[in-house]
Design an enzyme around this catalytic site. Structure first.
Site: not given
Length: 327
Positions: A152, A179
């Site tokens: 992230d 991600d």
């Protein structure tokens, strides 16, 4: 009048002069007359304004809520000026709280510097989301910026009030593994390098469009995908929400992306690939494999790709984009 009061009065006068003449406020660790922290300079601005960061490493968390804040590194390269902190979601009570730099004001600019979250570099830390940049304002422009993290790294999202946010990234380097570009903004990435670092698996994107009516997407135009040799299974993206929308245009995939390209959010349990919109046009490199891609994804024709061009993606007023693009 005390010396402290004289100093405060002088500083207030200096800030008024800077605002009147649109001169940047200097942040430096070595200039005695400059601010010594990025946050102090932001807090001192009465409204919008420009901040110039002298080369160096600034270890602090930064929060930008005012509109029209423009921050630029003064070094020759983005590597010369680094804003870094090391919070993880696991120890601060949430993913977004971990961000090194949080920007919620509109018309935010970053240029020629590095934003880093180095939480994962401490081997004693358990795995956790650790955001480098969280950006939620509208008409934001990020150019020549290095965003360094692991899980992230970049949160590119709409505003907290649900208003869609337009964001433009150009000539940036974005690094992470799981991600590492995530959220629900209307974001365009132009000539950026996305680099996957060593991990069991790497997912470049986790876009989170929640309904077909939302005007959001991530578009990557003439970008480059790379990865460390020790990076495991590499995917272009997985749908964080059911209508995730990600498009790669003329992207050079120099990383060994899995043949299917895209992966399910929770394989064997979720079925978000059916409703997500994942598409490519003219992908090249070792990671480009149009014949083996996920059946629910799309290989666009040139005509279809035009709807995702910069001009079509940001219709109407383009004055907020860099001058060479807004004409």
């Amino acid at each position: 009048m005390s010396r402290f009061q004289i100093a405060v009065t002088a500083l207030a006068g200096y800030l008024q002069i800077c605002a009147a003449h649109a001169e940047p406020i200097l942040v430096s660790q070595f200039e005695s007359s400059a601010f010594h922290s990025v946050q102090a300079a932001i807090d001192a601005l009465p409204g919008s304004g420009d901040i110039l960061l002298a080369p160096g490493i600034y270890r602090e968390k930064v929060n930008v809520t005012k509109p029209g804040i423009h921050i630029r590194g003064a070094g020759r390269r983005p590597d010369d000026t680094v804003v870094v902190y090391g919070d993880g979601a696991i120890n601060v009570g949430g993913t977004l709280r971990s961000a090194t730099l949080t920007a919620s004001g509109d018309d935010f600019r970053l240029d020629n510097l590095t934003i880093q979250n180095d939480y994962s570099q401490n081997p004693a830390h358990p795995p956790s989301q650790a955001v480098a940049l969280a950006i939620t304002g509208d008409k934001d422009v990020i150019t020549r910026v290095r965003l360094l993290g692991a899980q992230d790294t970049l949160f590119a999202n709409k505003g907290p009030n649900g208003r869609m946010a337009r964001q433009y990234f150009a000539d940036c380097y974005i690094q992470g593994h799981v991600d590492f570009i995530f959220g629900n903004a209307k974001a365009y990435f132009h000539r950026c390098e996305l680099h996957g670092i060593a991990n069991q698996w790497v997912v470049y994107t986790a876009q989170s469009k929640t309904s077909q009516e939302e005007d959001s997407a991530y578009v990557f135009d003439h970008c480059i995908l790379t990865a460390d040799p020790a990076a495991g299974a590499i995917a272009l993206g997985r749908p964080w929400r059911s209508y995730a929308t990600v498009i790669f245009l003329s992207t050079k995939m120099d990383a060994p992306v899995i043949a299917s390209g895209w992966r399910e959010w929770n394989p064997g349990k979720s079925e978000t690939l059916k409703t997500a919109y994942y598409a490519e046009f003219n992908s090249t490199g070792i990671g480009a494999d149009p014949k083996e891609r996920e059946p629910y994804s799309h290989q666009l024709t040139r005509m279809q790709s035009e709807q995702w061009s910069l001009k079509a993606f940001f219709p109407g007023d383009a004055s907020w984009l860099p001058k060479q693009l807004s004409k």
